[in-house]
Scaffold this motif. Structure first.
Motif, short mmCIF file in Angstrom:
data_model
loop_
_atom_site.label_atom_id
_atom_site.label_comp_id
_atom_site.label_asym_id
_atom_site.label_seq_id
_atom_site.Cartn_x
_atom_site.Cartn_y
_atom_site.Cartn_z
N THR A 259 1.00 -1.23 -0.10
CA THR A 259 0.03 0.06 -0.10
C THR A 259 0.78 1.30 0.14
OG1 THR A 259 -1.73 -1.36 1.17
CG2 THR A 259 -1.71 1.24 1.31
N VAL B 87 1.02 5.52 -0.22
CA VAL B 87 0.39 6.65 -0.16
C VAL B 87 1.42 7.85 -0.65
CG1 VAL B 87 -0.82 8.21 1.04
CG2 VAL B 87 -1.13 5.84 1.54
N LEU C 41 -4.70 5.56 -12.26
CA LEU C 41 -4.58 4.35 -11.52
C LEU C 41 -3.34 3.46 -12.12
CD1 LEU C 41 -5.06 2.73 -8.69
CD2 LEU C 41 -6.58 1.31 -10.47
N GLN D 45 -0.39 5.64 -11.39
CA GLN D 45 0.28 5.31 -10.28
C GLN D 45 1.05 4.25 -9.97
OE1 GLN D 45 -3.06 5.92 -7.70
NE2 GLN D 45 -3.77 7.83 -8.44
N SER E 59 -1.85 -1.38 -3.98
CA SER E 59 -2.75 -0.29 -3.78
C SER E 59 -2.15 0.84 -3.52
CB SER E 59 -3.55 -0.74 -2.50
OG SER E 59 -4.32 -1.96 -2.48
N THR E 60 -2.73 2.10 -4.28
CA THR E 60 -2.13 3.12 -4.30
C THR E 60 -3.24 4.26 -4.06
OG1 THR E 60 -2.38 3.41 -6.89
CG2 THR E 60 -0.05 2.81 -5.91
N TYR E 61 -2.62 5.52 -3.38
CA TYR E 61 -3.75 6.41 -2.79
C TYR E 61 -3.05 7.72 -2.77
CZ TYR E 61 -6.03 2.39 -1.11
OH TYR E 61 -6.82 1.20 -1.04
N THR E 62 -3.70 9.06 -2.98
CA THR E 62 -3.28 10.05 -2.51
C THR E 62 -3.62 10.22 -1.20
OG1 THR E 62 -5.34 11.23 -2.90
CG2 THR E 62 -3.70 11.01 -4.96
N GLU F 104 -7.17 10.70 -0.55
CA GLU F 104 -7.76 9.44 -0.74
C GLU F 104 -7.65 8.57 0.50
OE1 GLU F 104 -7.71 8.97 -5.37
OE2 GLU F 104 -6.18 8.00 -4.08
N TYR F 105 -6.44 8.41 1.06
CA TYR F 105 -5.99 7.49 2.08
C TYR F 105 -6.89 7.69 3.40
CZ TYR F 105 -3.66 3.98 4.77
OH TYR F 105 -3.27 3.19 5.65
N LEU G 5 -10.33 6.69 3.84
CA LEU G 5 -10.55 5.31 4.03
C LEU G 5 -10.56 5.20 5.56
CD1 LEU G 5 -8.08 3.60 1.61
CD2 LEU G 5 -10.29 3.79 1.43
#
Length: 83
Positions: A36, A38, A47, A50, A72-75, A78-79, A82
């Motif tokens: 994961t 971030v 996506l 990323q 799994s990638t997030y800004t 976004e994270y 969650l």
């Protein structure tokens, strides 16, 4: 390659990245990892873009040390959503 080594590579190559890497199956299956990541560098990226940034950061490790990577990638925004 150990999960903490993969984390270190990702974090050193992607500006402001925070990576959490674990064994995807069990601790004895070193070739299958789950990550994961971030990073603010993912902002306004698709996506696919990323994921490509993470693969680019890992370079040759993806063909020599890591057999499979569940990613799994997030800004950061976004994270935060969650949690």
């Amino acid at each position: 390659m150990q999960p903490e080594d993969v984390e270190a590579v990702i974090e050193s190559e992607l500006e402001g990245a925070q990576a959490t890497v674990t064994h995807a199956r069990d601790e004895h299956d070193d070739d299958h990892l789950a990550a994961t990541v971030v990073s603010p560098t993912f902002t306004d990226q698709s996506l696919v873009q990323q994921h490509q940034q993470v693969y680019d950061a890992l370079e040759d490790h993806m063909t020599t040390d890591i057999h499979a990577l569940e990613l799994s990638t997030y800004t950061p925004e976004e994270y935060d959503e969650l949690e």
